[in-house]
Design an enzyme around this catalytic site. Structure first.
Site, PDB file in Angstrom:
ATOM      1  N   LYS A   1       0.844  -1.124   0.104  1.00 56.77           N
ATOM      2  CA  LYS A   1       0.098   0.203   0.074  1.00 56.77           C
ATOM      3  C   LYS A   1       0.604   1.218  -0.049  1.00 56.77           C
ATOM      4  CE  LYS A   1      -0.833   0.781   4.787  1.00 56.77           C
ATOM      5  NZ  LYS A   1      -0.009   2.235   4.673  1.00 56.77           N
TER       6      LYS A   1
ATOM      7  N   ASP B   1      -0.857  -6.472   2.948  1.00 56.27           N
ATOM      8  CA  ASP B   1      -1.218  -6.196   3.956  1.00 56.27           C
ATOM      9  C   ASP B   1      -0.590  -6.104   5.069  1.00 56.27           C
ATOM     10  OD1 ASP B   1      -2.660  -5.037   6.208  1.00 56.27           O
ATOM     11  OD2 ASP B   1      -3.984  -3.997   5.228  1.00 56.27           O
ATOM     12  N   HIS B   2       0.250  -5.555   5.866  1.00 58.88           N
ATOM     13  CA  HIS B   2       1.021  -6.455   6.214  1.00 58.88           C
ATOM     14  C   HIS B   2       0.382  -6.720   7.386  1.00 58.88           C
ATOM     15  CE1 HIS B   2       1.964  -2.225   8.636  1.00 58.88           C
ATOM     16  NE2 HIS B   2       1.921  -3.143  10.039  1.00 58.88           N
TER      17      HIS B   2
ATOM     18  N   HIS C   1      -5.957  -1.517   6.890  1.00 56.25           N
ATOM     19  CA  HIS C   1      -5.252  -2.495   7.881  1.00 56.25           C
ATOM     20  C   HIS C   1      -6.930  -2.646   8.668  1.00 56.25           C
ATOM     21  CE1 HIS C   1      -1.677  -1.876   6.961  1.00 56.25           C
ATOM     22  NE2 HIS C   1      -1.325  -0.850   7.212  1.00 56.25           N
TER      23      HIS C   1
ATOM     24  N   LYS D   1       0.733   2.335  22.835  1.00 55.51           N
ATOM     25  CA  LYS D   1       0.303   1.279  21.851  1.00 55.51           C
ATOM     26  C   LYS D   1       0.100   0.245  21.788  1.00 55.51           C
ATOM     27  CE  LYS D   1       2.025  -0.712  17.803  1.00 55.51           C
ATOM     28  NZ  LYS D   1       1.695  -0.170  16.602  1.00 55.51           N
TER      29      LYS D   1
HETATM   30  C1  BG6 Z   1       1.663   1.453   8.433  1.00 56.57           C
HETATM   31  C2  BG6 Z   1       1.637   2.943   8.388  1.00 56.57           C
HETATM   32  O1  BG6 Z   1       1.251   0.876   7.333  1.00 56.57           O
HETATM   33  O2  BG6 Z   1       1.412   0.604   9.792  1.00 56.57           O
HETATM   34  C3  BG6 Z   1       1.746   3.058   9.377  1.00 56.57           C
HETATM   35  O3  BG6 Z   1       1.645   3.940   7.518  1.00 56.57           O
HETATM   36  C4  BG6 Z   1       1.934   2.729  10.742  1.00 56.57           C
HETATM   37  O4  BG6 Z   1       1.585   5.139   9.647  1.00 56.57           O
HETATM   38  C5  BG6 Z   1       1.826   1.278  11.054  1.00 56.57           C
HETATM   39  O5  BG6 Z   1       1.831   3.362  11.782  1.00 56.57           O
HETATM   40  C6  BG6 Z   1       1.572   0.540  11.810  1.00 56.57           C
HETATM   41  O6  BG6 Z   1       2.496  -0.597  12.244  1.00 56.57           O
HETATM   42  P1  BG6 Z   1       1.575  -1.441  13.469  1.00 56.57           P
HETATM   43  O7  BG6 Z   1       2.033  -2.765  12.433  1.00 56.57           O
HETATM   44  O8  BG6 Z   1       2.842  -1.085  13.666  1.00 56.57           O
HETATM   45  O9  BG6 Z   1       0.879  -1.004  13.854  1.00 56.57           O
END
Ligand code: BG6
Length: 505
Positions: free
Chosen positions: A149, A178-179, A241, A346
């Site tokens: 993305k 999409d990780h 996501h 987080k």
């Molecule tokens: C990314 C976004 O796809 O995902 C970032 O572009 C975000 O802004 C990140 O910080 C969050 O990923 P994770 O795996 O740390 O929750």
């Protein structure tokens, strides 16, 4: 695994250094790379193969999960080669083809080629076009395209991009990362659901009161102002996501569902998402932006004072939304989503709150916490079930306990490890299909328009909070609250640390 040539565009970039090389190294250590494997890195800078290998080595030292083992690392690096390439110049691709063919011949590789585009989205189209025009994509083996993305900026641009990519690659050759789909707990949720009839039986509006999907971050805009100020939380996190997590939570999957079934079921979910009308966006969507505050005791500036951000910016750094899925299973169950930057902690989790039948009939005695299924991705990775048990102190009260459905069995893989491995194996289960991407954009489009026309209030929230109070009110209107926010008014489940129970296998 089939012999593979991994052709990496953006080989000197940040994503390659931080994620792709370390992931490949872990796969190598776990013997999950194909036996016949070659990698050709591409970039604008002139580099020799030796310097490239040295750079990859540095990135393994800095970012790999496992400690680098000198002998293993040496063997790993042997397969790395580098080519300078100007993305817009088809001649460079013709030269690249010669090099790729030469390597395939030297190593006796079938010409299976995986093109990984670790570059800005503006380069996707010219790269796909030149792969086709140069003949790089027309060998006898398979070809695959891996991209990340953003897939477009809105519905029309996403469609345009897809049209361009489709002229060089078929849909089944495109792997959209999409990780979040690579996160181990998301993958575990899918299998937990498939293999447990008791969960399948409960997975509907008879038993589930609401679903909450949270992705709170403490980081701010960091060094990405140029990108983020035009994108906001709605495009950066929500359209991709968060909607992917919603689909993964709401799918109904029989045992042994393969990639086709998973994708077909996800499509059904997103198709059934009740559309939001532009003039009604403010009723179910809260947008916010952070003001100054403190994160873990450290003062941080407001969004508009961050370097590179327009002083009058109306960009959203927070989104909360209530969505409804209008199908047989989910009609009447609100799905709440929230995500934002510079929040208190987080935390990434899905909470499924079960109904309390006794409360509904008015026969319930005393205060009893609802049962919850909690899929936590951050800060810990675990899946727990919250049940009630008599307080062992014998005071006649109930206490929530958490049963751990995912006892830790070793270190979990990074999202990129599973996703790269799946792409090399040709398993598309945890990649975003175009239908999902298109329908997600279609759902989000009126929201983008309402935001652009400032038809929706922009609520300010102090950095270090849980977002604007209006996001709490969204749930309160329906008689719910966000689970596990650390607030004074919290319910027993989060006010007191629940007892942990780990099930033995
Ligand atoms: C990314 C976004 O796809 O995902 C970032 O572009 C975000 O802004 C990140 O910080 C969050 O990923 P994770 O795996 O740390 O929750």
């Amino acid at each position: 695994m089939d012999p593979t040539t991994f052709i990496l565009f953006g080989a000197t970039g940040d994503l390659a250094k931080r994620k792709i090389y370390p992931a490949l190294y872990e796969l190598f250590l776990q013997e999950k790379l194909p036996h016949s494997f070659s990698l050709i890195g591409l970039g604008r800078t002139e580099l020799t193969d030796e310097v490239f290998q040295h750079n990859v080595e540095q990135s393994i030292h800095s970012f790999a999960r496992s400690q680098a083992d000198d002998a293993a690392l040496k063997r790993f690096l042997q397969v790395f080669r580098y080519n300078v390439l100007n993305i817009g110049n088809v001649e460079d691709y013709v030269q690249l083809l010669k090099r790729v063919e030469k390597r395939e011949e030297e190593l006796g590789l079938t010409p299976n080629r995986l093109f990984y585009l670790s570059v800005g989205p503006e380069f996707f189209e010219p790269i796909a076009e030149n792969i086709q025009a140069s003949g790089l994509g027309s060998a006898n083996g398979w070809k695959r395209l891996v991209i990340e993305k953003p897939f477009g900026h809105d519905l029309p641009s996403a469609r345009q991009l897809n049209e361009k990519l489709s002229s060089a690659f078929r849909e089944d050759e495109i792997y959209r990362i999409d990780h979040y789909l690579g996160k181990p707990m998301v993958q575990r949720l899918e299998s937990l659901h498939q293999t447990n009839p008791v969960l399948q039986a409960l997975w509907n509006n008879h038993h589930i009161a609401n679903v909450q999907i949270t992705a709170n971050e403490t980081v701010g805009v960091e060094t990405r102002a140029g990108y983020y100020d035009h994108v906001g939380a709605i495009r950066d996190m929500f359209q991709n996501h968060m909607l992917q997590l919603l689909m993964m939570t709401a799918i109904q999957l029989p045992h042994n569902s393969g990639a086709d079934r998973v994708r077909a079921k996800k499509k059904k979910v997103i198709e059934a998402l009740v559309p939001v009308q532009k003039h009604e966006v403010g009723l179910s969507i809260i947008r916010g932006q952070y003001t100054e505050g403190a994160i873990q005791g450290k003062p941080v500036p407001d969004y508009r004072s961050e370097p590179g951000i327009a002083p009058e910016s109306m960009n959203d750094t927070f989104i909360a939304a209530r969505l409804q899925i209008d199908d047989y299973f989910w009609r009447g169950v609100p799905f709440y989503i929230r995500t934002g930057k510079r929040l208190k902690e987080k935390s990434t989790r899905i909470v499924i709150e079960f109904k309390e039948p006794l409360k509904q009939t008015g026969t319930e005695q005393g205060d009893i916490a609802p049962n919850l299924l909690i899929v936590e991705m951050s800060p810990d990775e675990r899946i727990t079930l919250q049940l009630n048990t008599p307080d062992p102190q014998g005071n006649g009260k109930l206490k929530p306990i958490h049963i751990d459905l995912h006892p830790k069995d070793g270190v979990l893989p990074e999202a990129y490890e599973s996703l790269i491995c799946d792409a090399m194996q040709g398993n598309p289960t945890f990649f975003a299909h175009w239908d999902e991407v298109e329908m997600s954009w279609a759902w989000v489009q009126p929201v983008l328009e309402a935001f652009a026309d400032n038809q929706v209030p922009l609520y300010m929230y102090p950095a270090g909070s849980y977002g604007p109070a209006e996001a709490d009110a969204l749930l309160a209107q329906d008689g719910y609250h966000w689970w596990f926010d650390e607030k004074e008014t919290d319910t027993p489940a989060s006010a007191e640390a629940p007892k942990e129970v780990v099930l033995e296998h």
